[in-house]
Design an enzyme around this catalytic site. Structure first.
Site, PDB file in Angstrom:
ATOM      1  N   ASP A   1       0.875  -1.184   0.000  1.00  0.00           N
ATOM      2  CA  ASP A   1       0.000   0.000   0.000  1.00  0.00           C
ATOM      3  C   ASP A   1       0.903   1.221   0.000  1.00  0.00           C
ATOM      4  O   ASP A   1       2.109   1.136   0.261  1.00  0.00           O
ATOM      5  CB  ASP A   1      -0.901  -0.002   1.246  1.00  0.00           C
ATOM      6  CG  ASP A   1      -1.814   1.230   1.306  1.00  0.00           C
ATOM      7  OD1 ASP A   1      -2.323   1.650   0.245  1.00  0.00           O
ATOM      8  OD2 ASP A   1      -2.006   1.796   2.394  1.00  0.00           O
ATOM      9  N   SER A   2       0.299   2.377  -0.239  1.00  0.00           N
ATOM     10  CA  SER A   2       1.049   3.631  -0.180  1.00  0.00           C
ATOM     11  C   SER A   2       1.480   3.939   1.256  1.00  0.00           C
ATOM     12  O   SER A   2       2.201   4.901   1.475  1.00  0.00           O
ATOM     13  CB  SER A   2       0.176   4.773  -0.681  1.00  0.00           C
ATOM     14  OG  SER A   2      -0.928   4.929   0.185  1.00  0.00           O
TER      15      SER A   2
ATOM     16  N   TYR B   1      -0.564   8.395  -2.607  1.00  0.00           N
ATOM     17  CA  TYR B   1      -0.581   8.050  -4.032  1.00  0.00           C
ATOM     18  C   TYR B   1      -1.729   8.785  -4.737  1.00  0.00           C
ATOM     19  O   TYR B   1      -1.670   9.048  -5.927  1.00  0.00           O
ATOM     20  CB  TYR B   1      -0.828   6.545  -4.233  1.00  0.00           C
ATOM     21  CG  TYR B   1       0.346   5.620  -4.028  1.00  0.00           C
ATOM     22  CD1 TYR B   1       1.530   6.044  -3.440  1.00  0.00           C
ATOM     23  CD2 TYR B   1       0.262   4.288  -4.430  1.00  0.00           C
ATOM     24  CE1 TYR B   1       2.592   5.154  -3.251  1.00  0.00           C
ATOM     25  CE2 TYR B   1       1.313   3.403  -4.258  1.00  0.00           C
ATOM     26  CZ  TYR B   1       2.471   3.833  -3.668  1.00  0.00           C
ATOM     27  OH  TYR B   1       3.513   2.957  -3.487  1.00  0.00           O
ATOM     28  N   GLY B   2      -2.795   9.049  -3.982  1.00  0.00           N
ATOM     29  CA  GLY B   2      -4.024   9.599  -4.561  1.00  0.00           C
ATOM     30  C   GLY B   2      -3.864  10.939  -5.257  1.00  0.00           C
ATOM     31  O   GLY B   2      -4.709  11.341  -6.046  1.00  0.00           O
TER      32      GLY B   2
ATOM     33  N   CYS C   1      -4.532  -1.283  -2.003  1.00  0.00           N
ATOM     34  CA  CYS C   1      -4.656   0.160  -2.211  1.00  0.00           C
ATOM     35  C   CYS C   1      -5.612   0.371  -3.384  1.00  0.00           C
ATOM     36  O   CYS C   1      -5.350  -0.123  -4.492  1.00  0.00           O
ATOM     37  CB  CYS C   1      -3.267   0.706  -2.547  1.00  0.00           C
ATOM     38  SG  CYS C   1      -3.222   2.443  -2.984  1.00  0.00           S
ATOM     39  N   ASN C   2      -6.707   1.058  -3.141  1.00  0.00           N
ATOM     40  CA  ASN C   2      -7.671   1.330  -4.222  1.00  0.00           C
ATOM     41  C   ASN C   2      -7.031   2.157  -5.330  1.00  0.00           C
ATOM     42  O   ASN C   2      -7.287   1.936  -6.513  1.00  0.00           O
ATOM     43  CB  ASN C   2      -8.879   2.097  -3.678  1.00  0.00           C
ATOM     44  CG  ASN C   2      -9.731   1.280  -2.732  1.00  0.00           C
ATOM     45  OD1 ASN C   2     -10.736   0.714  -3.109  1.00  0.00           O
ATOM     46  ND2 ASN C   2      -9.331   1.209  -1.475  1.00  0.00           N
ATOM     47  N   THR C   3      -6.218   3.125  -4.930  1.00  0.00           N
ATOM     48  CA  THR C   3      -5.610   4.035  -5.909  1.00  0.00           C
ATOM     49  C   THR C   3      -4.660   3.271  -6.833  1.00  0.00           C
ATOM     50  O   THR C   3      -4.681   3.466  -8.064  1.00  0.00           O
ATOM     51  CB  THR C   3      -4.842   5.157  -5.179  1.00  0.00           C
ATOM     52  OG1 THR C   3      -5.689   5.717  -4.168  1.00  0.00           O
ATOM     53  CG2 THR C   3      -4.407   6.235  -6.131  1.00  0.00           C
TER      54      THR C   3
ATOM     55  N   CYS D   1     -10.935   3.734   0.147  1.00  0.00           N
ATOM     56  CA  CYS D   1      -9.492   3.854   0.359  1.00  0.00           C
ATOM     57  C   CYS D   1      -9.168   2.996   1.578  1.00  0.00           C
ATOM     58  O   CYS D   1      -9.911   3.031   2.574  1.00  0.00           O
ATOM     59  CB  CYS D   1      -9.130   5.325   0.619  1.00  0.00           C
ATOM     60  SG  CYS D   1      -7.449   5.582   1.227  1.00  0.00           S
TER      61      CYS D   1
HETATM   62  N1  DGL Z   1      -4.657   3.468   0.773  1.00  0.00           N
HETATM   63  C1  DGL Z   1      -4.810   3.971  -0.505  1.00  0.00           C
HETATM   64  C2  DGL Z   1      -6.060   3.653  -1.225  1.00  0.00           C
HETATM   65  O1  DGL Z   1      -6.685   2.661  -0.918  1.00  0.00           O
HETATM   66  C3  DGL Z   1      -3.988   5.094  -0.999  1.00  0.00           C
HETATM   67  C4  DGL Z   1      -4.202   6.394  -0.395  1.00  0.00           C
HETATM   68  C5  DGL Z   1      -3.185   7.379  -0.903  1.00  0.00           C
HETATM   69  O2  DGL Z   1      -1.995   7.114  -0.754  1.00  0.00           O
HETATM   70  O3  DGL Z   1      -3.607   8.407  -1.424  1.00  0.00           O
HETATM   71  O4  DGL Z   1      -6.467   4.366  -2.108  1.00  0.00           O
END
Ligand code: DGL
Length: 263
Positions: A10-11, A42-43, A73-75, A184
Site C-alpha cells: 500500500d502507499s 498516491y491519490g 490500495c484502491n488508488t 481507500c
Molecule cells: N490506501 C490507498 C487507497 O486505498 C492510498 C491512499 C493514498 O496514498 O492516497 O487508495
C-alpha cells in the site's frame, strides 16, 4: 511454494486494514507487507507515477519470492493493476476497488456516498464500475483530500480529521445517503469517528473481507494454500516511521516484525 509469503503493498499504513482481514481468514499464511509511506499519498499522483511506484513495490515483493501479490490500495488498483497483470503475466494479483456493488444492491434511499482519493475517483476503472453497477442510483462522490496524510501521521481521531470529515459528509447527508462506501484502505481507521458523525441508519461498507475471500479463492485454485501447521511469520517493511506502522498493528496477536527499509 505453498509456504512462500503472500506479498501485500500500500502507499502506507492503510493496507494493514486489508492485511488484518487476510490474516484473520488465512492465519497459516506467511506474509510480507510494504508500507510505501515515504511516497504517500498516491491519490494525488499521476497514473504514470502510481504505475512506477506499484512496479517498484511488486519487484521488491517478487524478490522475496511472494507467491501472490495483494494490491491493498484502491488508488494503485484502479490506476496500475492492469499494467501489473500485463507486465507480470505469471503472477497472481488481487486488487481492491470501492464496494459500489453491494452498497447499490442494499440501498433503500437509492443514494450512496463514496469517499475515495482523487486518483481512484478519476480512474477509468472506477467510472466503468459505477456505470455497470449503479443504474438508477445516485452516487455522491467525495475526494477525501487531506485524510491520508492525517492517518499516516497517527491522527485518525484528531479534531482536524473530524472537521475534514464533516465537510465531506455534509453533501452526502444532504442527499440522504444510507450507505457510505470507504474507497481507500486507510479509511477503515476512520470508522470510530465516522460513527460519531453519521446518523445511525447510514451503513459504512468497505472491501476488506471481500479481498481476503478472493485471496483465499485464488490460492485454493492454484493449489498454493499453506497447509503446513507451523507458526506463520510476518514481516512489515516501512520506508518511513516504524513506531507509526507498529501502532496500527497493536491488536495483532501473531509475532510480527516491523522494520525500516529504504525502498
Ligand atoms: N490506501 C490507498 C487507497 O486505498 C492510498 C491512499 C493514498 O496514498 O492516497 O487508495
Amino acid at each position: 511454494m505453498q509456504s512462500n509469503p503472500i506479498g501485500v503493498f500500500d502507499s502506507g499504513v492503510g493496507g494493514t486494514s486489508i492485511w488484518k482481514e487476510i490474516h484473520k481468514l488465512l492465519p497459516l499464511e506467511n506474509t510480507i507487507y510494504l508500507a510505501d509511506s515515504a511516497n504517500a499519498p498516491y491519490g494525488e499522483k499521476s497514473t504514470e507515477e502510481i504505475i512506477q511506484l506499484s512496479v517498484k513495490n511488486t519487484e521488491l515483493l517478487l524478490s522475496y519470492n511472494c507467491k501472490l501479490i495483494v494490491v491493498a490500495c484502491n488508488t494503485a488498483t484502479t490506476n496500475a493493476i492492469k499494467y501489473l497483470r500485463n507486465t507480470y503475466a505469471d503472477v497472481s494479483f488481487i486488487g481492491i476497488e470501492p464496494a459500489i456493488k453491494p452498497a447499490v444492491l442494499q440501498s433503500n434511499s437509492k443514494t450512496v456516498g463514496v469517499l475515495a482519493t482523487k486518483g481512484t475517483l478519476s480512474s477509468s476503472l472506477f467510472h466503468s464500475t459505477v456505470k455497470s453497477h449503479a443504474e438508477g442510483i445516485k452516487i455522491i462522490e467525495k475526494e477525501g483530500k487531506g485524510l491520508v496524510p492525517l492517518i499516516e501521521a497517527g491522527k485518525a481521531s484528531s479534531k482536524e480529521t473530524k472537521t475534514l470529515l464533516k465537510t465531506f459528509l455534509a453533501p452526502m447527508l444532504a442527499h440522504n445517503i444510507d450507505y457510505l462506501v470507504l474507497g481507500c484502505t486507510h479509511y477503515p481507521y476512520l470508522v470510530p469517528v465516522l460513527k460519531e458523525l453519521l446518523p445511525k441508519h447510514v451503513n459504512i461498507i468497505d472491501s476488506g473481507e471481500a479481498v481476503a475471500r478472493q485471496t483465499k479463492a485464488v490460492l485454493t485454485k492454484n493449489s498454493l494454500l499453506n497447509t503446513l501447521n507451523n507458526k506463520s511469520s510476518h514481516r512489515f517493511y516501512t520506508n518511513a516511521d516504524v513506531p507509526i506502522l507498529k501502532s496500527f498493528l497493536t491488536e495483532v496477536k501473531s509475532t510480527i516484525n516491523v522494520v525500516y527499509l529504504d525502498f
